[in-house]
Design a protein around this motif. Structure first.
Motif, PDB file in Angstrom:
ATOM      1  N   ALA A 322       0.834  -1.207   0.000  1.00  0.00           N
ATOM      2  CA  ALA A 322       0.000   0.000   0.000  1.00  0.00           C
ATOM      3  C   ALA A 322       0.868   1.256   0.000  1.00  0.00           C
ATOM      4  O   ALA A 322       0.602   2.210  -0.747  1.00  0.00           O
ATOM      5  CB  ALA A 322      -0.929  -0.003   1.214  1.00  0.00           C
ATOM      6  N   ALA A 323       1.908   1.265   0.832  1.00  0.00           N
ATOM      7  CA  ALA A 323       2.798   2.425   0.888  1.00  0.00           C
ATOM      8  C   ALA A 323       3.522   2.630  -0.442  1.00  0.00           C
ATOM      9  O   ALA A 323       3.668   3.765  -0.923  1.00  0.00           O
ATOM     10  CB  ALA A 323       3.813   2.251   2.024  1.00  0.00           C
ATOM     11  N   VAL A 324       3.964   1.531  -1.062  1.00  0.00           N
ATOM     12  CA  VAL A 324       4.653   1.639  -2.353  1.00  0.00           C
ATOM     13  C   VAL A 324       3.696   2.143  -3.433  1.00  0.00           C
ATOM     14  O   VAL A 324       4.065   2.978  -4.278  1.00  0.00           O
ATOM     15  CB  VAL A 324       5.263   0.283  -2.741  1.00  0.00           C
ATOM     16  CG1 VAL A 324       5.861   0.356  -4.141  1.00  0.00           C
ATOM     17  CG2 VAL A 324       6.332  -0.129  -1.748  1.00  0.00           C
ATOM     18  N   MET A 325       2.468   1.650  -3.415  1.00  0.00           N
ATOM     19  CA  MET A 325       1.477   2.095  -4.393  1.00  0.00           C
ATOM     20  C   MET A 325       1.230   3.596  -4.287  1.00  0.00           C
ATOM     21  O   MET A 325       1.162   4.314  -5.294  1.00  0.00           O
ATOM     22  CB  MET A 325       0.167   1.341  -4.184  1.00  0.00           C
ATOM     23  CG  MET A 325       0.179  -0.102  -4.630  1.00  0.00           C
ATOM     24  SD  MET A 325       0.100  -0.267  -6.420  1.00  0.00           S
ATOM     25  CE  MET A 325      -1.520   0.392  -6.752  1.00  0.00           C
ATOM     26  N   ILE A 326       1.081   4.095  -3.061  1.00  0.00           N
ATOM     27  CA  ILE A 326       0.834   5.530  -2.876  1.00  0.00           C
ATOM     28  C   ILE A 326       2.039   6.340  -3.335  1.00  0.00           C
ATOM     29  O   ILE A 326       1.893   7.367  -4.015  1.00  0.00           O
ATOM     30  CB  ILE A 326       0.497   5.813  -1.404  1.00  0.00           C
ATOM     31  CG1 ILE A 326      -0.862   5.196  -1.043  1.00  0.00           C
ATOM     32  CG2 ILE A 326       0.476   7.323  -1.131  1.00  0.00           C
ATOM     33  CD1 ILE A 326      -1.211   5.285   0.421  1.00  0.00           C
ATOM     34  N   ALA A 327       3.246   5.888  -2.969  1.00  0.00           N
ATOM     35  CA  ALA A 327       4.456   6.615  -3.353  1.00  0.00           C
ATOM     36  C   ALA A 327       4.618   6.659  -4.874  1.00  0.00           C
ATOM     37  O   ALA A 327       4.917   7.717  -5.455  1.00  0.00           O
ATOM     38  CB  ALA A 327       5.681   5.977  -2.705  1.00  0.00           C
ATOM     39  N   LEU A 328       4.412   5.518  -5.540  1.00  0.00           N
ATOM     40  CA  LEU A 328       4.548   5.483  -6.993  1.00  0.00           C
ATOM     41  C   LEU A 328       3.436   6.275  -7.675  1.00  0.00           C
ATOM     42  O   LEU A 328       3.659   6.911  -8.715  1.00  0.00           O
ATOM     43  CB  LEU A 328       4.539   4.042  -7.490  1.00  0.00           C
ATOM     44  CG  LEU A 328       5.774   3.208  -7.152  1.00  0.00           C
ATOM     45  CD1 LEU A 328       5.610   1.779  -7.639  1.00  0.00           C
ATOM     46  CD2 LEU A 328       7.027   3.822  -7.768  1.00  0.00           C
ATOM     47  N   GLY A 329       2.235   6.239  -7.107  1.00  0.00           N
ATOM     48  CA  GLY A 329       1.147   7.031  -7.669  1.00  0.00           C
ATOM     49  C   GLY A 329       1.422   8.515  -7.597  1.00  0.00           C
ATOM     50  O   GLY A 329       1.165   9.264  -8.544  1.00  0.00           O
ATOM     51  N   LEU A 330       1.974   8.959  -6.445  1.00  0.00           N
ATOM     52  CA  LEU A 330       2.333  10.373  -6.325  1.00  0.00           C
ATOM     53  C   LEU A 330       3.454  10.737  -7.296  1.00  0.00           C
ATOM     54  O   LEU A 330       3.473  11.843  -7.848  1.00  0.00           O
ATOM     55  CB  LEU A 330       2.760  10.677  -4.890  1.00  0.00           C
ATOM     56  CG  LEU A 330       1.636  10.758  -3.853  1.00  0.00           C
ATOM     57  CD1 LEU A 330       2.215  10.968  -2.466  1.00  0.00           C
ATOM     58  CD2 LEU A 330       0.666  11.889  -4.199  1.00  0.00           C
ATOM     59  N   ALA A 331       4.387   9.808  -7.485  1.00  0.00           N
ATOM     60  CA  ALA A 331       5.457  10.070  -8.453  1.00  0.00           C
ATOM     61  C   ALA A 331       4.889  10.216  -9.855  1.00  0.00           C
ATOM     62  O   ALA A 331       5.310  11.089 -10.632  1.00  0.00           O
ATOM     63  CB  ALA A 331       6.484   8.940  -8.402  1.00  0.00           C
ATOM     64  N   GLY A 332       3.923   9.354 -10.199  1.00  0.00           N
ATOM     65  CA  GLY A 332       3.294   9.477 -11.509  1.00  0.00           C
ATOM     66  C   GLY A 332       2.509  10.761 -11.645  1.00  0.00           C
ATOM     67  O   GLY A 332       2.526  11.415 -12.702  1.00  0.00           O
ATOM     68  N   ALA A 333       1.815  11.161 -10.554  1.00  0.00           N
ATOM     69  CA  ALA A 333       1.057  12.413 -10.600  1.00  0.00           C
ATOM     70  C   ALA A 333       1.973  13.620 -10.698  1.00  0.00           C
ATOM     71  O   ALA A 333       1.599  14.647 -11.277  1.00  0.00           O
ATOM     72  CB  ALA A 333       0.172  12.524  -9.357  1.00  0.00           C
ATOM     73  N   ALA A 334       3.178  13.503 -10.139  1.00  0.00           N
ATOM     74  CA  ALA A 334       4.114  14.631 -10.179  1.00  0.00           C
ATOM     75  C   ALA A 334       4.537  14.964 -11.599  1.00  0.00           C
ATOM     76  O   ALA A 334       4.917  16.107 -11.887  1.00  0.00           O
ATOM     77  CB  ALA A 334       5.340  14.310  -9.327  1.00  0.00           C
ATOM     78  N   VAL A 335       4.464  13.968 -12.494  1.00  0.00           N
ATOM     79  CA  VAL A 335       4.827  14.221 -13.894  1.00  0.00           C
ATOM     80  C   VAL A 335       3.890  15.252 -14.518  1.00  0.00           C
ATOM     81  O   VAL A 335       4.282  16.017 -15.416  1.00  0.00           O
ATOM     82  CB  VAL A 335       4.793  12.896 -14.685  1.00  0.00           C
ATOM     83  CG1 VAL A 335       5.070  13.133 -16.159  1.00  0.00           C
ATOM     84  CG2 VAL A 335       5.794  11.918 -14.105  1.00  0.00           C
ATOM     85  N   SER A 336       2.648  15.279 -14.043  1.00  0.00           N
ATOM     86  CA  SER A 336       1.664  16.195 -14.630  1.00  0.00           C
ATOM     87  C   SER A 336       1.833  17.632 -14.160  1.00  0.00           C
ATOM     88  O   SER A 336       1.116  18.523 -14.640  1.00  0.00           O
ATOM     89  CB  SER A 336       0.255  15.724 -14.262  1.00  0.00           C
ATOM     90  OG  SER A 336       0.032  15.872 -12.862  1.00  0.00           O
ATOM     91  N   LEU A 337       2.746  17.901 -13.251  1.00  0.00           N
ATOM     92  CA  LEU A 337       2.846  19.236 -12.658  1.00  0.00           C
ATOM     93  C   LEU A 337       3.503  20.253 -13.575  1.00  0.00           C
ATOM     94  O   LEU A 337       3.518  21.434 -13.255  1.00  0.00           O
ATOM     95  CB  LEU A 337       3.629  19.152 -11.336  1.00  0.00           C
ATOM     96  CG  LEU A 337       2.965  18.324 -10.234  1.00  0.00           C
ATOM     97  CD1 LEU A 337       3.822  18.339  -8.985  1.00  0.00           C
ATOM     98  CD2 LEU A 337       1.577  18.852  -9.935  1.00  0.00           C
ATOM     99  N   ARG A 338       4.047  19.813 -14.709  1.00  0.00           N
ATOM    100  CA  ARG A 338       4.674  20.780 -15.616  1.00  0.00           C
ATOM    101  C   ARG A 338       3.658  21.803 -16.095  1.00  0.00           C
ATOM    102  O   ARG A 338       3.975  22.990 -16.246  1.00  0.00           O
ATOM    103  CB  ARG A 338       5.291  20.040 -16.809  1.00  0.00           C
ATOM    104  CG  ARG A 338       6.063  20.968 -17.740  1.00  0.00           C
ATOM    105  CD  ARG A 338       6.721  20.183 -18.869  1.00  0.00           C
ATOM    106  NE  ARG A 338       7.454  21.071 -19.758  1.00  0.00           N
ATOM    107  CZ  ARG A 338       6.918  21.798 -20.735  1.00  0.00           C
ATOM    108  NH1 ARG A 338       5.601  21.725 -20.937  1.00  0.00           N
ATOM    109  NH2 ARG A 338       7.647  22.577 -21.490  1.00  0.00           N
ATOM    110  N   THR A 339       2.423  21.343 -16.321  1.00  0.00           N
ATOM    111  CA  THR A 339       1.377  22.282 -16.749  1.00  0.00           C
ATOM    112  C   THR A 339       1.104  23.314 -15.671  1.00  0.00           C
ATOM    113  O   THR A 339       0.847  24.486 -15.960  1.00  0.00           O
ATOM    114  CB  THR A 339       0.086  21.513 -17.064  1.00  0.00           C
ATOM    115  OG1 THR A 339       0.368  20.501 -18.044  1.00  0.00           O
ATOM    116  CG2 THR A 339      -0.979  22.439 -17.606  1.00  0.00           C
ATOM    117  N   VAL A 340       1.163  22.897 -14.411  1.00  0.00           N
ATOM    118  CA  VAL A 340       0.921  23.816 -13.307  1.00  0.00           C
ATOM    119  C   VAL A 340       2.049  24.822 -13.163  1.00  0.00           C
ATOM    120  O   VAL A 340       1.837  26.020 -12.990  1.00  0.00           O
ATOM    121  CB  VAL A 340       0.733  23.023 -11.997  1.00  0.00           C
ATOM    122  CG1 VAL A 340       0.615  23.961 -10.805  1.00  0.00           C
ATOM    123  CG2 VAL A 340      -0.492  22.131 -12.090  1.00  0.00           C
ATOM    124  N   THR A 341       3.285  24.343 -13.245  1.00  0.00           N
ATOM    125  CA  THR A 341       4.423  25.221 -12.991  1.00  0.00           C
ATOM    126  C   THR A 341       4.740  26.137 -14.179  1.00  0.00           C
ATOM    127  O   THR A 341       5.360  27.182 -13.997  1.00  0.00           O
ATOM    128  CB  THR A 341       5.664  24.374 -12.669  1.00  0.00           C
ATOM    129  OG1 THR A 341       5.923  23.464 -13.752  1.00  0.00           O
ATOM    130  CG2 THR A 341       5.448  23.568 -11.398  1.00  0.00           C
TER     131      THR A 341
END
Length: 353
Positions: A322-341
């Protein structure tokens, strides 16, 4: 998180869909992890229960040492016993055979050793100590007789559920085990030495032509263990990768769709770090909800399947994935932050229209 909460309420269907996907992937990962742990326990639990700081094996020629090929003669046993720093040496014979009990017959792993600290210990030559799995397989209880290779033993005790190479363990005295091994075509030599103390392990192993490894490290000497854990571990790793890609792709598309809203917020004075926290917080809520549902389903189904499948339900097979899934999911979501920044506030004012 104000904008994130409004997004979650406004697009409930989209976020429920991605949450369901995360829950299903978590269920797959958790169930595979539990199955891997259960198969591993059926394969090596008896080896890990052996007393001693190191397990000593004898390689066959130039090949790597394995439990199936190791045979340690009396001279090597004496060399380890007499070595400085060694406080205890327990020769252990391991042999796989069939046994017949009052209720049924089946394959068993015969362990011959004299070690009171081991979970199973046969008091005398005519007695046997059964693991819980062996007692169930043979339909035997304390006081019953079991037959192994034509020799009858009285069941003196039923102990922990220990297995070796997916067969339940039956413990015999060293002399009884040696007699059975010779009857079945073996030499009667010990398979492994469970050694305690603080000798110069590497020097002593080299001088005796043996290998000395910790119980955990010695598991690589079981080929079936390596192949099972390797294949199932690869599947778990691939599911982790799929999870990161799915979550990252979803939030990338979602962030691109609301690029105009992000630009308006920046034009109104919202800082980039605040928008990043808002986006990652939104992803965290979806991940925690989806992973929580997936782990709950894993625990329920694992408890139901435990009687039919070798399933291990523990924090290592539930909370860790569960912890690994959340960490990897956040890492995947972080890729989308280029549009925000990289959003230009002037976009909100119509400079590109």
């Amino acid at each position: 998180m104000y904008v994130a909460w409004r997004d979650l309420r406004f697009a409930r269907g989209r976020f429920a869909l991605i949450g369901a996907v995360v829950a299903l992937i978590t269920l797959l990962v958790g169930f595979l992890a539990g199955l891997t742990g259960g198969l591993a326990a059926q394969n090596v639990s008896a080896v890990l229960a052996l007393p001693g700081d190191r397990l000593v094996l004898q390689p066959a020629g130039d090949a790597a040492a394995t439990f199936g090929e190791s045979a340690i003669d009396d001279a090597t046993v004496a060399a380890w016993r007499d070595a400085p720093g060694v406080t205890g040496v327990v020769p252990v014979g391991i042999l796989q055979s069939r046994a017949e009990g009052p209720g049924a017959s089946g394959a068993v792993a015969l362990f011959g050793l004299d070690a009171p600290s081991f979970a199973l210990n046969a008091p005398s030559d005519g007695e046997a100590a059964l693991s819980a799995g062996a007692a169930k397989t043979l339909g035997a209880a304390v006081g019953d007789d079991v037959t192994i290779a034509g020799e009858t033993f009285r069941v003196a005790a039923v102990g922990d559920d220990l297995s070796y190479s997916h067969t339940p363990v039956v413990a015999l005295s060293p002399s009884a085990w040696k007699s059975l091994d010779e009857r079945l075509g073996g030499t009667g030599a010990a398979t492994v030495l469970a050694v305690s103390g603080t000798p110069a392990w590497d020097d002593l192993a080299q001088s005796t032509g043996t290998t000395a490894s910790s119980p955990l490290a010695s598991l690589s000497a079981l080929p079936t263990f390596r192949s099972e854990i390797g294949s199932l571990g690869l599947m778990i790793a691939m599911l982790f990768g799929v999870s990161a890609l799915v979550v990252g792709a979803f939030f990338t598309v979602w962030t691109m769709q609301r690029a105009g809203d992000v630009a308006v917020l920046k034009a109104l004075g919202a800082s980039t770090p605040a928008l990043v926290r808002d986006a990652l917080g939104q992803a965290l809520v979806v991940l925690v909800a989806g992973v929580g549902v997936g782990i709950a389903l894993t625990a329920i189904l694992g408890a139901l399947a435990g009687s039919a499948l070798p399933f291990l339900l523990s924090p290592l097979t539930t909370l860790a994935p569960a912890a690994v899934m959340i960490a990897l999911g956040l890492a995947g979501a972080a890729v989308s932050l280029r549009t925000v920044t990289s959003s230009d506030p002037l976009t909100a004012l119509g400079s590109t229209r």
